[in-house]
Design a protein around this motif. Sequence first.
Motif, PDB file in Angstrom:
ATOM      1  N   ALA A   1       0.911  -1.533   0.086  1.00 20.63           N
ATOM      2  CA  ALA A   1      -0.003   0.166   0.362  1.00 20.63           C
ATOM      3  C   ALA A   1       0.598   1.286   0.028  1.00 20.63           C
ATOM      4  CB  ALA A   1      -1.042   0.057   0.944  1.00 20.63           C
ATOM      5  N   LEU A   2       1.672   1.297   0.756  1.00 19.76           N
ATOM      6  CA  LEU A   2       3.025   2.840   1.085  1.00 19.76           C
ATOM      7  C   LEU A   2       3.326   2.562  -0.956  1.00 19.76           C
ATOM      8  CD1 LEU A   2       4.321   1.797   4.236  1.00 19.76           C
ATOM      9  CD2 LEU A   2       2.918   3.834   3.762  1.00 19.76           C
ATOM     10  N   ASP A   3       3.575   1.499  -1.341  1.00 17.11           N
ATOM     11  CA  ASP A   3       4.544   1.512  -2.643  1.00 17.11           C
ATOM     12  C   ASP A   3       2.913   1.797  -3.873  1.00 17.11           C
ATOM     13  OD1 ASP A   3       6.720   1.324  -1.653  1.00 17.11           O
ATOM     14  OD2 ASP A   3       7.178  -1.439  -2.309  1.00 17.11           O
ATOM     15  N   GLY A   4       2.170   1.885  -3.550  1.00 14.62           N
ATOM     16  CA  GLY A   4       0.720   2.353  -3.797  1.00 14.62           C
ATOM     17  C   GLY A   4       0.868   1.355  -5.238  1.00 14.62           C
ATOM     18  N   ALA A   5       0.972   0.103  -4.876  1.00 13.43           N
ATOM     19  CA  ALA A   5       0.309  -1.237  -5.217  1.00 13.43           C
ATOM     20  C   ALA A   5      -1.507  -0.955  -5.421  1.00 13.43           C
ATOM     21  CB  ALA A   5       0.204  -2.225  -5.141  1.00 13.43           C
ATOM     22  N   GLY A   6      -1.825  -1.949  -6.734  1.00 19.31           N
ATOM     23  CA  GLY A   6      -3.069  -1.614  -7.100  1.00 19.31           C
ATOM     24  C   GLY A   6      -3.238  -3.102  -6.216  1.00 19.31           C
ATOM     25  N   SER A   7      -5.144  -3.152  -5.708  1.00 15.66           N
ATOM     26  CA  SER A   7      -5.383  -4.847  -5.435  1.00 15.66           C
ATOM     27  C   SER A   7      -5.173  -5.770  -6.282  1.00 15.66           C
ATOM     28  CB  SER A   7      -7.025  -4.449  -5.150  1.00 15.66           C
ATOM     29  OG  SER A   7      -8.040  -4.137  -6.272  1.00 15.66           O
ATOM     30  N   GLY A   8      -5.181  -5.446  -7.646  1.00 12.80           N
ATOM     31  CA  GLY A   8      -4.945  -6.499  -8.818  1.00 12.80           C
ATOM     32  C   GLY A   8      -3.732  -7.192  -8.444  1.00 12.80           C
ATOM     33  N   THR A   9      -3.016  -5.973  -8.423  1.00 12.92           N
ATOM     34  CA  THR A   9      -1.263  -6.125  -8.368  1.00 12.92           C
ATOM     35  C   THR A   9      -1.231  -7.149  -7.095  1.00 12.92           C
ATOM     36  OG1 THR A   9      -0.212  -3.930  -9.646  1.00 12.92           O
ATOM     37  CG2 THR A   9       0.871  -5.520  -8.098  1.00 12.92           C
ATOM     38  N   VAL A  10      -1.781  -6.230  -5.860  1.00 15.60           N
ATOM     39  CA  VAL A  10      -1.453  -7.356  -4.421  1.00 15.60           C
ATOM     40  C   VAL A  10      -1.655  -8.483  -4.442  1.00 15.60           C
ATOM     41  CG1 VAL A  10      -2.519  -7.326  -2.152  1.00 15.60           C
ATOM     42  CG2 VAL A  10      -1.495  -5.072  -3.008  1.00 15.60           C
TER      43      VAL A  10
END
Length: 319
Positions: A218-227
């Motif tokens: 989340a701190l890196d700005g990753a989206g839900s799909g990427t996570v």
Amino acid sequence: MVNATLAPEATERAARDKSAAGVRGRARHRRRQAVVAYLFLAPTLLFYAVFLLLPLGFALLLSMSRWAGFDLDGIDPVGLDNFAGLFADGSTFLAPILTNTLLFALGTVVLALAGSVLVATCIDKLRFQGLWRTLYFLPIVTTVVAVGNVWKYMYEPGGLVNGVLNALGLGSVAFLQDPDTALPAVVVVQAWASVGSAVLVLTAGLKSIPESYYEAAALDGAGSGTVFWRITLPLLRPSMLFVCITQFLTGLQSFALIIVMTKGGPGDATNVAALEMYRQAFSYGDWGTASAAAFVLFTVVLAVTLVQLWLFRRKGEDA
């Protein structure tokens, strides 16, 4: 001078004797521990000997014999003729029976795994997670006969499934009467009934993933799909391996649901190895062929399991 020389030798000899006595004492202690351990294991070992090893040995004997059942004096050794008959020209065991078995198991694994991953991921983000897991687990505690009959009526021309298709402007489908749709229809039911147990395993796997990974993403700005693709799925692989193996084994040995819904028909469209073994033994009285088919199925199950373990270990997972 002599006494001074003998004293160290006597001391060294005494030390060796003491050390040897200690080694013998530890060896006796380990033997006593082993005896006690085997005494505790004896009931379990006896159970497996009576209900696993003896039937396995008898099945191996029958696979190389001709026997109609009940009268042990009627066992007639025939060598490998039963195995040769399974794969002879004109035999239906390899195709379509064994092919149906593999397709049924593979379809069940794919649908159940995909559905359970989706359901487990959604439940992990909801409140009252115990309630949702219980609802999805209900098909597991419901008898196969009940599940099969309910879905059998839902697949009827006037049933719920065709009612939905008609409401969407589509024509009715003879799901269980058409050889092209009968097997996929039963696969859907088997996968639906298997989702509950898979959800429990995958939910436990999701709970074991540290929250710090998601916080860093989340701190890196990753989206839900990427996570999901970069964190959840890779860390969920051990649980997915367990689900894959157990679901595949269940699919390969499936019997009750098929006999309730289609009885192997139409024709041999849904006939699988376990059902064929049942027919050969109890309908035709050919216990030798049934036992030979059982050992072929065992070989297939073992090979598939080893391949699955090898594939996952190549990806760095210890199974």
